[in-house]
Design an enzyme around this catalytic site. Structure first.
Site, PDB file in Angstrom:
ATOM      1  CE  LYS A  96      -5.052  -0.029  -0.106  1.00 60.28           C
ATOM      2  NZ  LYS A  96      -5.379  -0.309   1.642  1.00 60.28           N
ATOM      3  N   GLY A 121      -4.415  -4.387   6.489  1.00 56.11           N
ATOM      4  CA  GLY A 121      -3.402  -4.275   7.424  1.00 56.11           C
ATOM      5  C   GLY A 121      -3.848  -2.857   7.899  1.00 56.11           C
ATOM      6  CB  SER A 138      -1.019   0.175   1.103  1.00 55.02           C
ATOM      7  OG  SER A 138      -1.595   0.900   1.123  1.00 55.02           O
ATOM      8  CD  GLU A 151      -8.805  -0.783   0.413  1.00 61.84           C
ATOM      9  OE1 GLU A 151      -8.298  -1.216  -0.315  1.00 61.84           O
ATOM     10  OE2 GLU A 151      -9.122  -0.656   1.908  1.00 61.84           O
ATOM     11  CG  ASP A 192     -10.790  -0.727   4.469  1.00 64.76           C
ATOM     12  OD1 ASP A 192     -11.838  -1.854   5.552  1.00 64.76           O
ATOM     13  OD2 ASP A 192      -9.899  -0.363   4.839  1.00 64.76           O
ATOM     14  CE  LYS A 211      -7.995  -1.941   6.687  1.00 67.35           C
ATOM     15  NZ  LYS A 211      -8.147  -0.977   6.475  1.00 67.35           N
ATOM     16  CE  LYS A 256      -4.288   3.751   2.231  1.00 64.58           C
ATOM     17  NZ  LYS A 256      -5.038   3.195   2.976  1.00 64.58           N
ATOM     18  CG  ASP A 314      -7.754   2.321   0.416  1.00 66.32           C
ATOM     19  OD1 ASP A 314      -9.212   3.006   0.492  1.00 66.32           O
ATOM     20  OD2 ASP A 314      -7.285   1.707   1.562  1.00 66.32           O
TER      21      ASP A 314
HETATM   22  O1  OSB Z   1      -7.572   1.568   4.378  1.00 66.91           O
HETATM   23  O2  OSB Z   1      -6.547  -0.134   3.850  1.00 66.91           O
HETATM   24  C1  OSB Z   1      -6.684   1.186   5.063  1.00 66.91           C
HETATM   25  C2  OSB Z   1      -3.601   1.243   6.887  1.00 66.91           C
HETATM   26  C3  OSB Z   1      -3.843   2.363   7.184  1.00 66.91           C
HETATM   27  C4  OSB Z   1      -5.515   2.820   8.019  1.00 66.91           C
HETATM   28  C5  OSB Z   1      -5.852   2.051   6.972  1.00 66.91           C
HETATM   29  C6  OSB Z   1      -5.677   1.271   5.828  1.00 66.91           C
HETATM   30  C7  OSB Z   1      -4.215   1.552   5.439  1.00 66.91           C
HETATM   31  C8  OSB Z   1      -3.335   0.891   4.459  1.00 66.91           C
HETATM   32  C9  OSB Z   1      -2.330   0.242   4.798  1.00 66.91           C
HETATM   33  O3  OSB Z   1      -4.149   1.053   3.596  1.00 66.91           O
HETATM   34  C10 OSB Z   1      -2.415  -1.473   5.247  1.00 66.91           C
HETATM   35  C11 OSB Z   1      -0.909  -1.577   5.141  1.00 66.91           C
HETATM   36  O4  OSB Z   1      -0.245  -2.318   4.844  1.00 66.91           O
HETATM   37  O5  OSB Z   1      -0.317  -2.933   6.526  1.00 66.91           O
HETATM   38 MG    MG Z   2      -8.619   0.841   3.159  1.00 65.66          MG
END
Ligand code: OSB
Ligand code: MG
Length: 371
Positions: free
Chosen positions: A162, A292, A136, A215, A240, A264, A164, A189
């Site tokens: 992925k 994650g 990510s 996402e 999510d 998660k 952001k 995402d």
């Molecule tokens: O929305 O998936 C999410 C990290 C912190 C809070 C929300 C998210 C995320 C990530 C990182 O996208 C996921 C990871 O690699 O731990």
């Molecule tokens: Mg997410």
């Protein structure tokens, strides 16, 4: 089993680089590590995914600490007999606070598996010995930096990226990444950053740049907006934040508001809840994958074990230890294999140990419960 002691450590780890999302920038991660000790002296570990500020979710490190100290740990320490499933059922009487509940349930699961000398993935019913992962990538200062960062992750071995996104950081950076990497498996995402009126714009840039999955573009309660996107999109629409329990997943499935689910365990009250959600998703032909929350090795281990269940068919956000932190909390780091996979630990329980020196180095405060 009976639990005789609990220790709640607050730890702080600096990220190797700031992680920016549509809801803010994180430079350090402050989180709770729970250690539960059984009456025969085994230890179970879990990491709470609540963060310092109520930005991703309404829960925070402080609300989790309060919920754990006031309700959950006193309950666990006075129960005549307790296990992960009993705890999950009993904790249901308290509303919300799923991140606080999850850390107890996951530490109990680790203990139970250890007492049976089973790796956690076997205890869960998983079979894989390696799990497929992706990375990510946070919002970057400019598109050029993003292209460079993506290139570095690809060289490290990640095969799914992925990004952001948020209004103002979508079409342009996506175009640049796609131009440089025409075959890259690309997800995005938005963490709820778009209003439902942005739907046709999202469809346009996601389709143009061959995005495989979008996402949580809209607010968590906006199930109809997500359903309208599913109806027009060729790409997968993943939820999510919207999915917190079986009721919200049932409603989202009935409305056809998703075609993919980010599970998660730390966010949905634990491993049992996570397993139930992925089974429910599979019955509705919805792809599921393990997400994650910037965890260190303890939380990552729980996610990796969960990802061995057969219905998790998409690569998880379970990147290697060095993706987020220069220092690890556990005794050995998770290292990325050349096929974009991580090895599932084989030892009892989560199969990794907390490194006591690392714990001390990062300790902010600690409180013990029980004898
Ligand atoms: O929305 O998936 C999410 C990290 C912190 C809070 C929300 C998210 C995320 C990530 C990182 O996208 C996921 C990871 O690699 O731990
Ligand atoms: Mg997410």
């Amino acid at each position: 089993m009976r639990i005789r002691r609990a220790r709640l450590d607050e730890l702080e780890f600096s990220l190797v680089e700031p992680f920016e999302t549509s809801f803010g920038v994180e430079r350090r991660r402050r989180f709770l590590l729970l250690t539960l000790e059984s009456e025969t002296g085994e230890e179970g570990f879990a990491e709470c995914v609540a963060s310092r500020d109520p930005a991703y979710s309404s829960e925070t490190t402080e609300t989790a600490r309060w919920m754990l100290s006031r309700y959950l740990l006193p309950f666990v320490l006075t129960a005549r007999t307790i296990d992960a499933r009993r705890f999950a059922l009993a904790a249901d009487r308290w509303r919300g606070h799923r991140m606080a509940k999850a850390v107890v349930e996951m530490a109990l699961a680790d203990l139970e598996a250890k007492r049976r000398s089973l790796p956690l993935y076997r205890w869960l019913g998983g079979r894989r010995t390696r799990v497929e992962v992706g990375v990510s990538v946070g919002i970057q200062p400019d598109p050029r930096t993003l292209v460079r960062r993506v290139g570095e992750y690809l060289s490290a071995g990640y095969r799914r990226v992925k990004l952001k996104v948020r209004p103002g950081w979508d079409a342009t950076p996506l175009a640049r990444v796609r131009k440089e990497y025409p075959d890259l498996r690309l997800w995005v995402d938005a963490n709820q950053a778009y209003p439902p009126t942005a739907r046709s714009r999202i469809v346009r840039w996601a389709t143009t740049h061959n995005v495989e999955q979008v996402e949580q573009p809209f607010p968590e309660r906006a199930l109809h907006a997500h359903a309208a996107l599913v109806a027009t999109a060729k790409f997968r629409v993943c939820l999510d934040e919207s999915i917190v329990d079986t009721t919200s997943l049932t409603e989202a499935i009935e409305l056809r508001a998703l075609t993919s689910l980010n599970v998660k365990p730390g966010r949905v009250a634990g491993l049992h809840a996570a397993r139930t959600l992925q089974a429910q998703a599979a019955r509705a032909h919805i792809s599921a994958w393990v997400g994650g929350m910037l965890e260190t090795g303890v939380g990552r281990a729980h996610g990796i074990h969960l990802a061995t269940l057969p219905n998790f068919r998409l690569p998880g956000d379970l990147s290697a230890s060095d993706r987020y932190y220069a220092d690890e909390l556990i005794d050995r780091p998770f290292v990325l294999g050349s096929d974009s996979t991580l090895e599932v630990p084989r030892g009892p329980g989560i199969g990794v140990d907390v490194d006591a020196r690392s714990r001390r180095r990062h300790l902010v405060r600690s409180r013990s419960f029980g004898q």
